[in-house]
Design an enzyme around this catalytic site. Structure first.
Site, PDB file in Angstrom:
ATOM      1  N   SER A  42      43.257  21.690  84.703  1.00  0.00           N
ATOM      2  CA  SER A  42      42.295  22.768  84.439  1.00  0.00           C
ATOM      3  C   SER A  42      42.506  23.457  83.094  1.00  0.00           C
ATOM      4  CB  SER A  42      42.370  23.807  85.556  1.00  0.00           C
ATOM      5  OG  SER A  42      43.704  24.253  85.754  1.00  0.00           O
ATOM      6  N   HIS A 248      44.068  31.555  84.391  1.00  0.00           N
ATOM      7  CA  HIS A 248      43.612  30.549  83.429  1.00  0.00           C
ATOM      8  C   HIS A 248      43.129  31.226  82.144  1.00  0.00           C
ATOM      9  CE1 HIS A 248      43.599  27.896  86.959  1.00  0.00           C
ATOM     10  NE2 HIS A 248      43.631  26.893  86.090  1.00  0.00           N
TER      11      HIS A 248
END
Length: 267
Positions: A42, A248
């Site tokens: 990711s 993230h």
């Protein structure tokens, strides 16, 4: 025609000839020969950066990911990202390496965090407190010390076999927390332990990458001052409304953190 006009005309023609020869010899926009494939999890697909491509589905590949930014700025002969949210070293090997070939000249990669249970660790830390958080990170550290180098080495060997002529750039993960600041959420002890675990994974990754002759591109320094608990964060904090983007990089983390580090490593 006078002698002076003849000399002027000759000089003008000579200058024009040199300019034309120069343009032919060194075209201003020579076609790129770079054939670039982005692999990984990711952090490479761009989860958290938004602007996901419709074809990528649950892999959530973003046009704001560092690989897409590099491709837009450099116009390579070819570019494809097969990076995917949730990818492990095993799924990168089984489902992404078909994008590589002997003509591939540049590869980028982030991998290893999911093998150590990254998502489950952060859920434990968010939901169950300091004692359970520290224990979960320690379990992951023990696993990393015993298995991660081997997993990465196996993956890197397969990448080199599929792309024997490529420069391979392995990127690190950013350390999440700025310490010694007032910060709502997890305890300072949990912050420090999570940072310790990330540093361990990054250091094992660095050793494994360099052992294969790959370039290790470390983003940890550039994220300093932009971590969680800082005043200008490039990372998403825990987001219960959208758990997948938690921890993230935002679009600013891709453009301000990952992209310049990769740009330097790829040159």
């Amino acid at each position: 025609m006078t002698r002076s006009r003849l000399l002027t005309l000759t000089a003008s023609l000579t200058t024009t000839l040199f300019v034309l020869v120069g343009l032919v010899a060194t075209p201003a926009n020579a076609a790129s020969t770079v054939r670039y494939v982005a692999l990984g999890d990711s952090y490479s697909s761009g989860v958290g950066a938004g602007n996901y491509t419709s074809e990528s589905g649950s892999c959530q590949r973003s046009t704001s990911a560092y690989s897409a930014l590099w491709a837009a700025a450099n116009a390579p002969a070819s570019y494809v990202s097969v990076a995917c949210s949730g990818a492990t070293t095993l799924t990168v090997a089984s489902s992404q390496l078909s994008a590589l070939s002997s003509t591939t000249t540049l590869v980028s990669l982030t991998a290893g965090g999911n093998d150590m249970g990254f998502a489950d660790i952060m859920k434990t830390c968010a939901l169950y407190g300091t004692t359970q958080c520290v224990a979960a990170v320690q379990t992951a550290e023990n696993k990393a010390n015993s298995t991660l180098a081997g997993l990465l080495s196996t993956l890197y060997t397969k990448i080199r076999a599929k792309a024997p002529n490529a420069k391979v750039v392995v990127l690190s993960y950013p350390v999440f927390y700025q310490l010694n600041t007032v910060c709502v959420g997890l305890s300072a002890t949990s912050h420090a332990k999570i940072n310790e675990g990330i540093n361990l994974i990054d250091n094992i990754t660095k050793t494994a990458a360099q052992a294969k002759g790959f370039v290790f591109a470390d983003v940890r320094s550039i994220f300093v001052g932009h971590q969680l608990c800082s005043g200008d964060k490039w990372l998403h904090a825990l987001n219960f409304a959208s758990l997948g983007i938690s921890y993230h990089p935002m679009a600013t983390g891709q453009s301000g953190g990952y992209y310049p580090v990769f740009r330097t490593a790829a040159s």
